[in-house]
Design an enzyme around this catalytic site. Structure first.
Site, PDB file in Angstrom:
ATOM      1  N   SER A  78      31.904   3.741  26.343  1.00 14.67           N
ATOM      2  CA  SER A  78      31.436   4.614  27.404  1.00 14.67           C
ATOM      3  C   SER A  78      32.437   5.718  27.723  1.00 14.67           C
ATOM      4  O   SER A  78      32.745   6.551  26.883  1.00 14.67           O
ATOM      5  CB  SER A  78      31.114   3.767  28.641  1.00 14.67           C
ATOM      6  OG  SER A  78      30.428   4.498  29.620  1.00 14.67           O
ATOM      7  N   ASP A 134      28.892   7.665  25.970  1.00  7.64           N
ATOM      8  CA  ASP A 134      27.638   7.069  25.484  1.00  7.64           C
ATOM      9  C   ASP A 134      26.426   7.583  26.249  1.00  7.64           C
ATOM     10  O   ASP A 134      25.314   7.112  26.042  1.00  7.64           O
ATOM     11  CB  ASP A 134      27.694   5.548  25.526  1.00  7.64           C
ATOM     12  CG  ASP A 134      27.694   4.971  26.933  1.00  7.64           C
ATOM     13  OD1 ASP A 134      28.079   5.701  27.883  1.00  7.64           O
ATOM     14  OD2 ASP A 134      27.329   3.797  27.101  1.00  7.64           O
ATOM     15  N   ASP A 194      29.057  11.158  29.768  1.00  9.07           N
ATOM     16  CA  ASP A 194      30.225  10.460  29.248  1.00  9.07           C
ATOM     17  C   ASP A 194      29.966  10.132  27.782  1.00  9.07           C
ATOM     18  O   ASP A 194      28.980  10.593  27.193  1.00  9.07           O
ATOM     19  CB  ASP A 194      30.524   9.198  30.058  1.00  9.07           C
ATOM     20  CG  ASP A 194      29.353   8.220  30.080  1.00  9.07           C
ATOM     21  OD1 ASP A 194      28.225   8.639  29.783  1.00  9.07           O
ATOM     22  OD2 ASP A 194      29.574   7.037  30.399  1.00  9.07           O
TER      23      ASP A 194
END
Length: 452
Positions: free
Chosen positions: A104, A248, A246
């Site tokens: 992430s 992901d 971000d």
């Protein structure tokens, strides 16, 4: 060894904490646990596997695919796609399991693995615990059941996943984005291809930054954790707004035309009013976490919208939404869940919906976000401490009590251990910024003293 699974899968430094052997073993264990739970119901199971563009994702993806196929699971490899795309495709394709490799918003050396159940939903805690237990049993010598011959899983690339996901995003928009100029910061991450295409198909004039992933530059000075470049680009290009994801792309933060940040609380407030106006905000309720700004709570009360608060973590927001049938929830960090159209936080969908509200109303994002006033909030991350003792340290409890007495009814204090990083988060809200900073600084020192 502590629990492997955190609030969002298993994370660590790739090839150090998160090794190929670990993710292979967890993948096999997941297949066995879901089979035991009756998920596969006697049919040959299928899994969707995706990743963000981190270099380590290449070998970790190979390990996941090997583990699943060795356990008799057919694999659809969708390549580099956002986490919510993998969740969506897991449901849309009727797959029994989804696997996403990403850390992430974390820096490039980290990576992570998270599992989705049938329908694209995150696994319940008890299933994660069982997967971890089966994995540990195997490490202690318990053998796997291994299919042979035609029983092993087959692997194929599913290249259609990109277009299918983009079509879904554009198809659920309430209106087009024609006339809007939007800057997108893709964090050199998983949405670098998907998000610009979706916004363009929806009618927006798109300017992209941070959209050249090379496997090493993900989240590096860009994206939702570094809004400076987006703020500058929005002003430079005279854009109506900017959207930041971000690594992901399960998060979305925004920037208005003047270059001011619009955080997850403000985005939730804007979308809550939009959904209520359309008759889609079920029970006139929005779900958020205890980290939400007091200003958000006050705004929702003023607008006659009920606020349900949960523990920190989008999985807990989602649990409350599913249990009670609520349509909208999210976190200040930009995880926003629109349950009618997604099973998890979806940064691209959130950005599209926010832009659609701007286009539909003809109002600026700054004007829309002005529905709530953010009270001064200071957040300090304290690393290198024993985060497991946050709730049990008498010294820390005394420091918190003293801070709460000082703030009275005009502010609040929240201490929590991070579920994804080795640190403790100190959050203080107050009517005055200087007071919030002072109290937060003293509490951070207390955390170091008590837990260091």
């Amino acid at each position: 060894m502590g629990r492997l699974f955190g609030t969002d899968g298993v994370r660590g430094v790739a090839n150090a904490d998160l090794t190929a052997e670990l993710v292979l073993g967890l993948s096999v264990a997941a297949a066995h646990v879901l089979a035991e739970a009756g998920t596969f119901e006697g049919h040959r199971p299928t899994a969707v596997v995706g990743r963000d563009p981190r270099a380590s994702g290449e070998f970790l993806e190979a390990a996941v695919v090997a583990g699943l196929a060795s356990a008799g699971v057919d694999v659809l490899r969708v390549g580099v796609l956002p986490t919510p795309a993998v969740a969506h495709l897991t449901g849309a394709l009727g797959a029994d399991l989804g696997v996403m490799l990403s850390a992430s918003h974390n820096a490039m050396p980290d990576n992570g693995v998270k599992f989705f159940a049938r329908g694209g939903h995150k696994l319940a805690d008890e299933l994660e615990d069982r997967i971890e237990a089966v994995y540990q049993e195997h490490r202690r010598g318990e053998p796997w059941e291994r299919p042979t011959g035609a029983g092993v899983g087959r692997v194929r690339d599913y290249d259609e996943g990109v277009d299918r996901y983009i079509a879904h995003l554009v198809g659920v928009l309430p209106n087009r984005l024609d006339g809007l100029r939007i800057v997108l910061d893709e964090a050199h991450g998983a949405a670098a291809r998907v998000s610009p295409e979706a916004f363009a198909r929806a009618g927006a004039e798109v300017v992209t930054i941070g959209a050249e992933p090379d496997g090493l530059n993900i989240n590096d000075g860009c994206g939702s954790t570094h809004l400076g470049p987006l703020k500058a680009a929005v002003v430079e290009h005279g854009a109506h707004l900017g959207i930041a994801h971000d690594g992901d792309a399960d998060r979305c933060l925004a920037v208005d035309a003047e270059g001011n940040e619009v955080d997850g609380d403000q985005i939730l407030a804007v979308l809550a009013l939009a959904l209520r106006e359309a008759g889609h905000l079920r029970s006139d309720t929005v779900v958020a976490t205890v980290m939400s700004n007091l200003g958000f709570k006050l705004a929702m009360e003023r607008e006659g919208i009920q606020l349900v608060q949960t523990a920190v973590g989008d999985r807990y927001v989602l649990e409350a939404m599913k249990e009670h049938g609520y349509a909208l929830g999210g976190e200040q960090s930009g995880h926003v869940i629109i349950l009618d159209h997604a099973t998890t936080g979806d940064g691209t969908l959130t950005g599209l919906m926010l832009a659609a509200r701007v286009a539909a109303t003809g109002r600026t994002l700054a004007d829309l976000a002005g529905v709530m006033e953010r009270l001064p909030q200071v957040l300090i991350n304290v690393p290198d401490v024993d985060k497991s003792r946050v709730s049990t340290s008498p010294e820390l409890a005394a420091a918190v009590a003293e801070a709460e007495r000082e703030l009275g009814s005009t502010g609040r204090v929240l201490l929590r251990s991070s579920g994804t990083e080795p640190l403790v988060r100190v959050m203080v809200e107050a009517a005055d910024t200087d007071q919030a900073r002072s109290v937060a600084g003293r509490l951070a020192d207390a955390v170091k003293s008590a837990l260091g």
